[in-house]
Design an enzyme around this catalytic site. Structure first.
Site: not given
Ligand code: PLP
Length: 411
Positions: A127, A204, A207, A230, A368
């Protein structure tokens, strides 16, 4: 709901007021869970209870409300610590979410310890939140970002990853589960290889948190970031886990109230972890409600979540794969409940709009993950991401809606 073990999706659905509405004259079908999940009553109640009874600023007050607010906030820290199986509660820092957690590590750890020529490894699946902070760090320090490639199924090529590792590797940062393809990465193995090369590791888990148990001691990551929204919790809050030794070695991320021991105009001394990284008044109410989200997940249990979501994914494959013109993306052998696809001759945005007209919420676009879309040579996909409250019947309605759209565009 907080104590009973629920075994029925019907019962679970009752906990989510938002699901019981019509959108464009049709019962809402919510398949945009990877973007954000809906919130159960327990989370909504925790939020309103906090504001109705306990609202006060934390850590500084001696009055009863301040004490209540502080203990509710710190109770969530304990709960998050157990949720990720941290060794110590102080290893949990509250953030705005995954994005802020990763930026915190890039700036407070990376900027202090990386230098010209050092290497940061990420993957093709990341992402933007796990790409851009490292690019910024690379610009600041002269470090270089390297990419783990993937195969056609959307799985990381571990042999290629091994080749990237060297004594120059200082940070390894990958997602646990890909938001665009649903790939579940073998993070324990990836982390162990990075540690053998002497690198610090960040996972990270944005998900992963809603679908998969997190155990930072088992996978042995150095940092792990996730977002509450999430995993059925509120927006604007998340947590970063970091090993004490590393957190203590890092510079503060931001300066301000609460992160200090003593301030004079000549010199400031910083607070202990975790407060050193929590400058200013935090998002108290949402932190408090995060505990309710954790308890909600625990009341259902990851085994039930896994089994139900696997059932949904299998059914999605059964009813969606033979739709005319269907191209699915991401066929990893270990995969979460995400179905990403395109249909020949129909733009993903058009599919999204036609589905919305039928009350079905999906995400369309690059999610993203533009470098991943570039690798796939597409602009974007339609993504149906499923959660614990989704049903087989919803997938059947979804499949019929897609068939109608195909017919319409083929006319
Ligand atoms: N990493 C992953 C794999 C994601 O799916 C997302 C959000 O869609 C993020 C990071 C970023 O999360 P946040 O916008 O809640 O900081």
């Amino acid at each position: 709901m907080s104590t009973a073990v629920s075994t029925s999706v019907e019962q679970i659905r009752k906990e989510f007021p938002v699901l019981h509405q019509e959108v464009n004259g049709k019962p809402l079908i919510y398949f945009d869970n990877a973007a954000t999940a809906q919130k159960p009553k327990a989370v909504l109640d925790a939020l309103s209870h906090y504001y109705e009874y306990d609202n006060a600023n934390i850590h500084r007050g001696i009055h009863t409300l301040a004490e209540r607010a502080t203990s509710a906030y710190e109770d969530t820290r304990k709960s998050v610590g157990k949720f990720v199986n941290a060794n110590e509660t102080e290893e949990i820092i509250f953030t705005k979410g995954t994005t802020e957690g990763i930026n915190l590590v890039a700036q407070a750890y990376g900027r202090k310890f990386l230098k010209d020529g050092d290497e940061i490894i990420i993957s093709q699946l990341e992402h933007h939140s796990n790409i851009v902070p490292w690019q910024i760090l690379a610009d600041q320090t002269g470090a270089v970002v390297k990419i783990i490639p993937i195969n056609e199924k959307g799985e990381l090529l571990l042999e290629e990853y091994r080749k990237l590792l060297s004594e120059k590797t200082k940070i390894l940062a990958v997602n646990y589960i890909s938001n665009s393809l649903g790939t579940i990465n073998p993070v324990k193995e990836i982390i162990s290889l990075a540690h053998d090369a002497g690198a610090v590791t960040l996972i990270d888990a944005a998900q992963a948190a809603p679908h998969h148990p997190l155990d930072v001691q088992d996978i042995d990551c150095d940092f792990l970031a996730f977002s509450a929204h999430k995993m059925y919790g509120p927006t604007g809050v998340g947590a970063l886990y970091g090993k004490r030794r590393l957190l203590e070695s890092m510079d503060p991320y931001q300066g301000g109230g609460e992160m200090i021991k003593e301030v004079t105009f000549e010199k400031t001394t910083y607070n202990d972890i975790p407060y050193k990284f929590e400058a200013g008044t935090p998002n108290i109410a949402d932190v408090v409600a995060l505990k309710a989200a954790i308890e909600f997940i625990q009341s259902i249990g990851y085994t039930f979540i896994h089994d139900h979501e696997e059932l949904l994914l299998n059914h999605a494959n059964k009813v969606l794969l033979d739709i005319p013109g269907m191209t699915p993306y991401g066929q990893a052998s270990e995969k979460a409940s995400v179905f990403s696809f395109n249909i020949d001759g129909v733009h993903p945005f058009d599919i999204g709009m036609w589905l919305d007209a039928k009350g079905i919420a999906v995400r369309t676009g690059h999610h993203c993950t533009q470098p991943l879309m570039d690798w796939l040579r597409i602009e974007g996909t339609v993504r149906a991401s499923m959660a614990i409250y989704n049903t087989i019947e919803e997938l059947d309605i979804f499949a019929e809606a897609l068939k109608d759209i195909v017919k319409k565009f083929k006319k």
